[in-house]
Design a protein around this motif. Structure first.
Motif, short mmCIF file in Angstrom:
data_model
loop_
_atom_site.label_atom_id
_atom_site.label_comp_id
_atom_site.label_asym_id
_atom_site.label_seq_id
_atom_site.Cartn_x
_atom_site.Cartn_y
_atom_site.Cartn_z
N GLY A 259 0.83 -1.19 0.00
CA GLY A 259 0.00 0.00 0.00
C GLY A 259 0.87 1.24 0.00
N GLU A 260 0.23 2.39 0.12
CA GLU A 260 0.94 3.67 0.12
C GLU A 260 1.37 4.02 1.55
N ARG B 54 -1.62 2.61 3.67
CA ARG B 54 -3.00 2.60 3.18
C ARG B 54 -3.04 1.85 1.84
N PRO B 55 -3.75 0.72 1.79
CA PRO B 55 -3.91 0.00 0.53
C PRO B 55 -5.06 0.62 -0.28
N PRO B 56 -5.26 0.16 -1.51
CA PRO B 56 -6.37 0.69 -2.32
C PRO B 56 -7.74 0.57 -1.64
N SER B 57 -7.93 -0.43 -0.78
CA SER B 57 -9.22 -0.59 -0.08
C SER B 57 -9.49 0.56 0.88
N GLY B 58 -8.42 1.27 1.28
CA GLY B 58 -8.58 2.42 2.15
C GLY B 58 -8.49 2.12 3.63
N ILE B 59 -8.40 0.86 4.02
CA ILE B 59 -8.32 0.49 5.43
C ILE B 59 -6.85 0.38 5.82
N GLU B 60 -6.37 1.38 6.53
CA GLU B 60 -4.94 1.45 6.88
C GLU B 60 -4.57 0.42 7.94
N TRP B 61 -3.28 0.11 7.95
CA TRP B 61 -2.71 -0.71 9.02
C TRP B 61 -1.36 -0.13 9.39
#
Length: 66
Positions: free
Chosen positions: A28-29, A49-56
């Motif tokens: 992700g970004e 943040r991946p394309p799905s938008g749910i950060e980790w």
């Protein structure tokens, strides 16, 4: 280590680029690297943040260019 601003955000060279979390193998970004104070010292945390938008988050030492 890279410089850190007054709010605890590190000016990481991979900021806003695609990275891979070595621990989870996800990509992700990199949106931030923060410095958090704990009883045993300062911990560098990467926020991804991946394309799905749910950060980790993961340890900043676990990231590499994707």
């Amino acid at each position: 280590m890279n410089s850190v601003d007054h709010a605890g955000y590190e000016k990481h060279p991979l900021l806003h680029q695609q990275v891979r979390d070595i621990a989870s193998r996800r990509e992700g970004e990199l949106v931030a690297v923060t410095h958090e104070l704990h009883s045993h010292g300062t911990v560098r945390i990467a926020h991804i943040r991946p394309p799905s938008g749910i950060e980790w988050t993961t340890a900043a030492d676990n990231i590499a260019p994707a």
